[in-house]
Design an enzyme around this catalytic site. Sequence first.
Site, PDB file in Angstrom:
ATOM      1  N   TRP A   1       2.310   6.694   9.230  1.00 36.19           N
ATOM      2  CA  TRP A   1       1.357   7.139   8.201  1.00 36.19           C
ATOM      3  C   TRP A   1       1.352   6.185   7.012  1.00 36.19           C
ATOM      4  O   TRP A   1       0.458   6.203   6.177  1.00 36.19           O
ATOM      5  CB  TRP A   1       1.686   8.572   7.733  1.00 36.19           C
ATOM      6  N   ASP A   2       2.349   5.317   6.970  1.00 35.99           N
ATOM      7  CA  ASP A   2       2.455   4.332   5.897  1.00 35.99           C
ATOM      8  C   ASP A   2       1.144   3.554   5.726  1.00 35.99           C
ATOM      9  O   ASP A   2       0.749   3.208   4.614  1.00 35.99           O
ATOM     10  CB  ASP A   2       3.554   3.311   6.209  1.00 35.99           C
TER      11      ASP A   2
ATOM     12  N   GLU B   1      12.270  13.746   4.170  1.00 35.87           N
ATOM     13  CA  GLU B   1      12.959  13.992   5.443  1.00 35.87           C
ATOM     14  C   GLU B   1      14.385  14.482   5.238  1.00 35.87           C
ATOM     15  O   GLU B   1      15.126  14.636   6.199  1.00 35.87           O
ATOM     16  CB  GLU B   1      12.935  12.722   6.298  1.00 35.87           C
TER      17      GLU B   1
ATOM     18  N   LYS C   1      14.351  12.680  -0.640  1.00 36.26           N
ATOM     19  CA  LYS C   1      14.392  11.291  -0.177  1.00 36.26           C
ATOM     20  C   LYS C   1      13.252  10.473  -0.778  1.00 36.26           C
ATOM     21  O   LYS C   1      13.412   9.321  -1.135  1.00 36.26           O
ATOM     22  CB  LYS C   1      14.299  11.301   1.351  1.00 36.26           C
ATOM     23  N   GLN C   2      12.090  11.082  -0.836  1.00 39.15           N
ATOM     24  CA  GLN C   2      10.919  10.330  -1.312  1.00 39.15           C
ATOM     25  C   GLN C   2       9.890  11.291  -1.880  1.00 39.15           C
ATOM     26  O   GLN C   2       9.949  12.482  -1.609  1.00 39.15           O
ATOM     27  CB  GLN C   2      10.313   9.542  -0.164  1.00 39.15           C
TER      28      GLN C   2
HETATM   29  C1  BGC Z   1      10.147   7.517   5.731  1.00 40.41           C
HETATM   30  C2  BGC Z   1       8.781   7.809   6.356  1.00 40.41           C
HETATM   31  C3  BGC Z   1       8.171   6.505   6.783  1.00 40.41           C
HETATM   32  C4  BGC Z   1       9.100   5.723   7.676  1.00 40.41           C
HETATM   33  C5  BGC Z   1       8.579   4.348   7.991  1.00 40.41           C
HETATM   34  C6  BGC Z   1      10.995   6.758   6.719  1.00 40.41           C
HETATM   35  O1  BGC Z   1      12.235   6.460   6.153  1.00 40.41           O
HETATM   36  O2  BGC Z   1      10.786   8.707   5.376  1.00 40.41           O
HETATM   37  O3  BGC Z   1       7.955   8.451   5.425  1.00 40.41           O
HETATM   38  O4  BGC Z   1       6.975   6.742   7.458  1.00 40.41           O
HETATM   39  O5  BGC Z   1      10.347   5.552   7.035  1.00 40.41           O
HETATM   40  O6  BGC Z   1       8.381   3.607   6.839  1.00 40.41           O
END
Ligand code: BGC
Length: 710
Positions: free
Chosen positions: A347-348, A478, A578-579
């Site tokens: 999804w990035d 996550e 985490k984000q």
């Molecule tokens: C992130 C995801 C991301 C993936 C690839 C993961 O660590 O939590 O949001 O899509 O990395 O960049």
Amino acid sequence: MNTWNIIIEGFNKADITKHESIFSLGNGAMGMRANFEEDYTGDTLQGSYIGGVYYPDKTRVGWWKNGYPEYFAKVLNAPSWIGLHIKINGELLDLNTCLEVKNFRRQLNMKEGWYERSFTAMLPNQQEIQVKVLRFLSLRYDELGALRYEITPLTTDATIEIESYLDSGIKNSDANWDERFWNTLEISSEDNFATILAETKKTGFKVHTFMQNQLFIDNKTLNISPKENKKENYIGLQYELTAKKNQTFRIEKYGGYSRSNDYSTLTKSKTLSKSIALFDSLLENQREDWAHIWKTSDIVIEGDEKAQQGIRFNIFQLNQTYSGKYAHLNIGPKGFTGEKYGGSTYWDTEAYCLPFYMATKGAEVARNLLMYRYNQLDKAIENAEKLGFTGGAALYPMVTMNGEECHNEWEITFEEIHRNGAIAFAIYNYTRYTGDESYLKDYGIEVLIAIARFWAQRVSFSEEKQKYVILGVTGPNEYENNINNNFYTNYLASWCLRYAAEQVITLQKEGITKEETQQWLHIAQNIYFPYSEKYGVYLQQDGFLDKDLKPVSAIPAGERPLNQHWSWDRILRSPYIKQADTLQGFYFFEDHFTKEELQRHYEFYEPFTVHESSLSPCVHSVLASALGKTDEAYTLYLRTARLDLDDYNKEVHEGLHITSMAGTWLSIVEGFAGMRVKNGKLHFTPRLPKHWKSLSFKVIFQGEIKEIKL
Ligand code: BGC
């Protein structure tokens, strides 16, 4: 510190894998880590990658769950063409065993697109040599790379034995069953040219890896016929010569890949790589082509070299990863710099990368990125069917190479469904920015309908709440799984349903009943959003307030990053984010909320956010800028821009964080410059960090290049 170059001096064995990532090269079609050409017996992660060439590595999990994909696609470590075995007076050159390595220096010239390494080494046989290597991957001929390797004996005259080789006996460091992924089909050589035809197992990609060598001493061509050393999965061309003390021997080696169905490319590369004095002319092309890229994509910051170097590094890497030339390629989170994340699409792309490519390469390239998902719509519908959805509902994969889901952790594969929303949001974002409605009308609408059908089935009606809820999800954060009513997911679902219904109605799309769009609107209006009256904020999920709400500042310094210090169980129960999660929603839908609401949410969530995904600080930085918290925005900016250069998350050895680099661009353009599109016009709310004298950049907006100087 140099704003157009990354320069690292000194030889430290512990840093080799990190620097292999940082000095990676790519040209949109292929890429490679900065592995040494000569032998190296120390720690290294060997990596050469070809865009779109992957292997479906059979899933390996402890307990199989229905709905798991059969495989996890892996970007393949491709046959290597850069290798040189070098002996000086019979002693193998290996920096790991040299008595001394001096003046070791690496330089990545981002302005011109090349990488240079130089050193002086004392071999175990007391011979000292000086070495300089220049390497690049051509943008103009994107199947071709070139390197120039110079050796000067410093102690005495020296016999140099050099074997320039191709190797298809490579492995992935990450392979579920420890298999090799390539079969070698044919090996051949003719004079100074050699090629290996190899085929990937299962996926059947056939690739010619080729090389061509030219030798010189003190700038004069050396005509030595090579001896062939052919083995299984290997061909070497051996040369032997004597170089006087202080005389410079050099080998120019061209190499790369052409797909087997494309013999014309191989012939072209062969002819091209045989022409004399090619190196300099290819290098000249390279300078021109990079100058062309920088013309629309450079960002100039006056008064801050660290920030300047950071953003250039990010823009450089984004352009090395994706050129926009090929519709089947996309942007892997690690680009061509490592194996992690399998080189697949996440999804990035829609959530972070689209705006960068749209504004610096133009609408066509952005449209290619959208078409990539449109072309995979059938597979997204199949994917949803496998999970029990019906009637044309689509669930786009969390991770994919060809449209099929290939991630196999249940919490991500089944639960991180917010990705569907980002894909819809990208259609909206593209249309808003470019003013081009035709993508939406001709293609995008199909994607929106299928996504809306998914959400309409994924929600459930809670009698208790008299609202639609979304149970059992993982949000962007996550660090918690299987939660209920993730605000971000619920909000996005509600928006998608409304947006899809409105577009169906506006475009008078046939084949969708009024009942169906009414139902979408009904759900959209009645989705539940967890809210805390006490804090005046939407909650990340139903149970968020039950957590032990200690801020990140309470975590002892030595325990971060958490994912490298705490058990997973402990992380899942913690309040640490985490984000950007709820704030990701505020970022996408900024104009749905007031400034005060944004401020409350930012101030509530930022203290719990550990930013252990590279995708996080950039979003917080944009929001901090919008709130006038410029110092904070700047700290977060440096963290995103220099994440890899300064290795904040202690993982750069695995590869670079390419997709978040687009987020860095956002933190400048949408953050400090405050660029927004409103009613088809660009708006700016500049808030530069105090010590910046000026900021300038360009954006391609509705077909014109706009130059902005603040
Ligand atoms: C992130 C995801 C991301 C993936 C690839 C993961 O660590 O939590 O949001 O899509 O990395 O960049």
